[in-house]
Design a protein around this motif. Structure first.
Motif, PDB file in Angstrom:
ATOM      1  N   GLY A 312       0.841  -1.030  -0.041  1.00 34.72           N
ATOM      2  CA  GLY A 312      -0.077   0.089  -0.156  1.00 34.72           C
ATOM      3  C   GLY A 312       0.826   1.271   0.027  1.00 34.72           C
ATOM      4  N   ARG A 314       1.294   3.275  -2.076  1.00 27.10           N
ATOM      5  CA  ARG A 314       0.629   4.528  -2.979  1.00 27.10           C
ATOM      6  C   ARG A 314      -0.799   4.679  -2.433  1.00 27.10           C
ATOM      7  NH1 ARG A 314       1.197   8.119  -5.855  1.00 27.10           N
ATOM      8  NH2 ARG A 314       1.125   7.505  -7.895  1.00 27.10           N
ATOM      9  N   ARG A 315      -1.434   4.222  -1.414  1.00 30.29           N
ATOM     10  CA  ARG A 315      -2.736   4.149  -0.849  1.00 30.29           C
ATOM     11  C   ARG A 315      -2.751   5.477   0.039  1.00 30.29           C
ATOM     12  NH1 ARG A 315      -6.255   3.039   3.241  1.00 30.29           N
ATOM     13  NH2 ARG A 315      -8.254   1.923   2.676  1.00 30.29           N
ATOM     14  N   ALA A 486      -8.165   4.351  -2.554  1.00 33.07           N
ATOM     15  CA  ALA A 486      -8.105   3.493  -1.354  1.00 33.07           C
ATOM     16  C   ALA A 486      -8.790   2.157  -1.657  1.00 33.07           C
ATOM     17  CB  ALA A 486      -8.500   4.079  -0.113  1.00 33.07           C
ATOM     18  N   ILE A 489      -6.844   0.096  -4.592  1.00 40.46           N
ATOM     19  CA  ILE A 489      -5.763  -0.666  -3.798  1.00 40.46           C
ATOM     20  C   ILE A 489      -6.008  -1.654  -3.095  1.00 40.46           C
ATOM     21  CG2 ILE A 489      -3.528   0.023  -2.425  1.00 40.46           C
ATOM     22  CD1 ILE A 489      -3.427   2.597  -3.977  1.00 40.46           C
ATOM     23  N   ASP A 490      -7.092  -1.621  -1.978  1.00 44.19           N
ATOM     24  CA  ASP A 490      -7.608  -2.406  -1.053  1.00 44.19           C
ATOM     25  C   ASP A 490      -7.952  -3.726  -1.934  1.00 44.19           C
ATOM     26  OD1 ASP A 490      -6.772  -1.000   0.958  1.00 44.19           O
ATOM     27  OD2 ASP A 490      -8.747  -0.390   1.554  1.00 44.19           O
TER      28      ASP A 490
END
Length: 729
Positions: A312, A314-315, A486, A489-490
């Motif tokens: 993560g 880049r989250r 977010a 990415i999750d």
């Protein structure tokens, strides 16, 4: 004495049980602290007359030892402190682990190891330094030396002990390919002496130590030791192995990769030497690799940056986790079916929607067919396959997507069709659900206009085949908000793929830059270059396939549709190229690529080997003077590189890490370079600008470097250097 990373206990029989259990990690790794503690344990056991032998195991069920921590290794060897170290000083530090294992092996007391779970890299080298080896029958128990995959060779005895255990030829196959062996394979090869249930392995290891109090030495330390299968340059089989091995390495790597050649040399020379001299030789070759640019770039991109992206990096940090429970998959074609499969495999419910029930059912059948093959091969139980299939719900009814917390759209690549299904989806779900488009070329900002809450619209671009390709490109539109980023990415983390985050543009990053490789190949065909020359030189650069072959795989008619859509959107700003002329001609001739059995190659109906279309020189006449292979390779490589640099200069890319990961895992750009940005750094940006200026002068402005690259070169900056990239602009 207490330890942080291992436990040391001596039982009533005088067996010292050393249990590795590095705190805070799911897998044991050999950190500096672990090495220090293992060194102390060896001294303690040797000094204690009551200790009859040592048994080594792991305190992490199903996970034994992964060897050196590559993050720590790269942080140390590529640090400022080591920048001015001499090769001798580097070699002395490289030798620490190897010397530690040799100290264990020669301590004079019998050493047994009980392995449950993965033992790779330095973990496998530790296993081989023990005198007796017991493995669990757990399917997770695997042994391997994967160092070649990050530009290195095994540096703690792996290249010398494995050939002395199983023979040179099989050892070469495992080390050069970096592949794992199961516990039963290891037993058959003689790597381990026993395979037993996990609950019994420590007891069996202890039993061997008690029964063999004088077996505290390795076979290769005996004067009469002989390598299984023979060794020595006068041995005909040994010579044949390396003649054939050298040809195999050259054929597969086109001499682009340093590590396989170093492995061949290390094993060839080392197996003919006494073990201590052989281990010193291994350290020499390892040091040479780690001092080079290739290993540094490969470790940074293929391990450190990849791991960071998957965790993560880049989250948006201030948003709580947003795991998916149910997704709506719009489109059950090849891409949609693949996305549905990997999503269901991750334990997420999928509503698979298509224009009619038969098409949706066909999309689910894609997963059923592949799972059936896994069951047949023994890779998966029928119960598990059934559970995965039960999570995919094919439908033609839009109302069935109700309750989904993420939408992924993969319908036909046409703006109007996408807008229609986007609006119909919002009518059921409302605008607060995150909507992700799997478009490969159409700008996200424009597509988002069909979703009333544009901050919840994002690009989630998969690659084909979805189940095999590790990358997902997340595209941030002009109005995309942090919650959508977010969520995307999750989701990517849940399906265990590697995300990169890029900003919106036509073709985004991967499709835009990958397309230049194909189009430059077409451009050369239009100029009269031979098709075999162009395609083979593409492979010689290190790309997985040549530009003509990959153009056929992608489909020439798809390239035509993308080109036509771009012309329509850009109008007078569209720049026509000779490559476009080639696409138009192939379309006119009805040659669409593999999909209809005819493109630049011919694909026999009987499944025979493809071959170049014999009439190509008639349709695209050959020039009297052909370019040199080096010229072809340079054009194919640098046409991609300059487009990557433009993406960075234009803000499509915000980090070189995303650029390198996207290039390698998205379209297979020269993995041995660490990616285009690592490659530019290794060449020096001044040299890159010089090469691009020469190409632009000869072949046109498509090779002209962006101003940012010129400014960085003038200031001596680099993409991964200390200078702020934005300051260099």
């Amino acid at each position: 004495m207490s330890f942080e990373t291992l436990r040391y206990e001596v039982d009533a029989d005088g067996i010292a049980l050393v249990t590795f259990d590095v705190p805070g990690k799911s897998m044991n790794t050999l950190t500096n602290k672990t090495q220090d503690e293992l060194n102390s344990v060896i001294d303690r056991a040797v000094a204690d007359a009551a200790v009859k032998g040592i048994v080594i195991t792991s305190g992490k069920p199903g996970n034994f030892f992964a060897g050196a921590d590559l993050v720590e290794v790269s942080g140390h060897f590529f640090s400022d402190a080591m920048a001015n170290a001499s090769p001798k000083q580097v070699a002395e530090q490289v030798a620490v682990m190897s010397n530690l294992y040799r100290k264990l092996e020669t301590c004079g007391k019998p050493i047994a190891v009980a392995v449950d779970g993965l033992a790779v890299g330095g973990g496998f080298e530790l296993v081989m330094a023990c005198h007796y080896r017991v493995a669990s029958d757990n399917p997770k128990t695997q042994f391997g030396l994967p160092e070649v995959k990050v530009g290195l060779l095994p540096g703690a005895g792996g290249t010398q002990r494995l050939p002395r255990i199983i023979g040179v030829q099989p050892a070469l196959l495992y080390i050069l390919e970096g592949k794992n062996m199961s516990a039963m394979e290891a037993k058959g090869l003689g790597v381990v002496q026993e395979v037993a249930p996990a609950a019994e392995i420590v007891a069996k290891a202890k039993a061997w130590v008690l029964a063999n109090p004088t077996k505290g030495s390795a076979p290769w330390d005996a004067k009469d030791f002989k390598v299984p299968g023979g060794a020595g340059h006068m041995n005909p089989k040994y010579a044949e192995t390396f003649i054939g091995g050298s040809a195999m390495v050259s054929g597969r790597t086109f001499m682009n990769y340093e590590a396989p050649r170093a492995i061949m040399a290390t094993i060839y020379e080392g197996v003919q030497l006494p073990i201590d001299r052989a281990l010193a030789l291994e350290i020499k070759y390892f040091t040479k690799l780690i001092l080079g640019t290739q290993a540094k770039a490969m470790i940074r991109t293929l391990f450190v940056n990849k791991q960071a992206a998957e965790k993560g990096a880049r989250r948006p940090a201030d948003i709580a986790p947003m795991p998916c429970k149910k997704i709506a998959m719009l489109g059950a074609g090849l891409m949609g079916a693949g996305i549905a499969m990997v999503t269901a495999q991750a334990g997420i419910e999928v509503v698979l929607l298509d224009r009619d029930q038969a098409s949706a059912e066909k999309g689910k059948a894609y997963t059923a067919d592949r799972l059936a093959k896994d069951v047949k091969r023994g890779k998966m139980s029928q119960d598990k396959a059934d559970a995965i299939l039960a999570r995919i719900h094919p439908t033609e009814r839009m109302e069935d997507v109700a309750g989904a917390d993420l939408v992924i759209e993969a319908v036909f690549e046409e703006r109007g069709i996408k807008a229609d299904i986007t609006k119909r989806t919002e009518a059921v779900l409302g605008p607060d659900v995150i909507f992700g488009s799997n478009t490969s070329t159409l700008p996200i900002t424009g597509l988002a206009e069909a979703w009333s809450k544009q901050e919840n619209f994002i690009g989630i671009h998969f690659f084909s085949p979805v189940e095999k390709m590790p990358l997902v490109e997340i595209i941030v539109g002009k109005n995309t908000g942090p919650t959508a980023i977010a969520k995307a990415i999750d989701y990517v983390a849940q399906i265990r793929k590697t995300p990169i985050v890029v900003n919106d543009s036509r073709g985004f990053y991967t499709s835009r830059c990958f397309g230049t490789y194909v189009l430059e190949g077409y451009h050369m065909i239009a100029e009269g270059a031979g098709a075999a020359l162009v395609d083979n030189c593409g492979r010689f650069t290190g790309m997985p396939v040549g530009p003509l072959a990959v153009g056929d795989e992608v489909a020439i008619d798809l390239s035509y549709k993308i080109k036509e859509q771009s012309k329509k959107d850009l109008g007078d700003a569209y720049v026509h190229t000779k490559g476009d002329d080639v696409i138009d001609k192939m379309m006119e001739l009805g040659r669409f690529g593999r999909k209809n059995g005819k493109g630049f190659f011919v694909y026999p109906e009987d499944g025979g080997k493809k071959y170049l279309w014999p009439d190509l020189p008639t349709v695209f006449p050959l020039a009297d003077e052909q370019p040199s292979p080096d010229d072809v390779k340079t054009r194919l490589i640098f046409r991609q590189i300059v487009e990557c640099a433009r993406c960075f200069a234009e803000g499509v890319l915000e980090t070189p890490e995303d650029g390198d990961l996207g290039a390698i895992f998205g379209w297979g750009f020269l993995p041995f370079t660490g990616g285009p940005f690592s490659y530019m750094d290794s060449l020096g940006l001044a040299k890159v600008v010089e090469i691009l200026d020469g190409l632009a002068a000869k072949h046109g402005p498509r090779f002209a470097p962006p101003q940012l690259l010129r400014d960085m070169a003038a200031k001596g900056a680099s993409f991964y250097g200390h200078d702020s990239l934005k300051q260099a602009a």
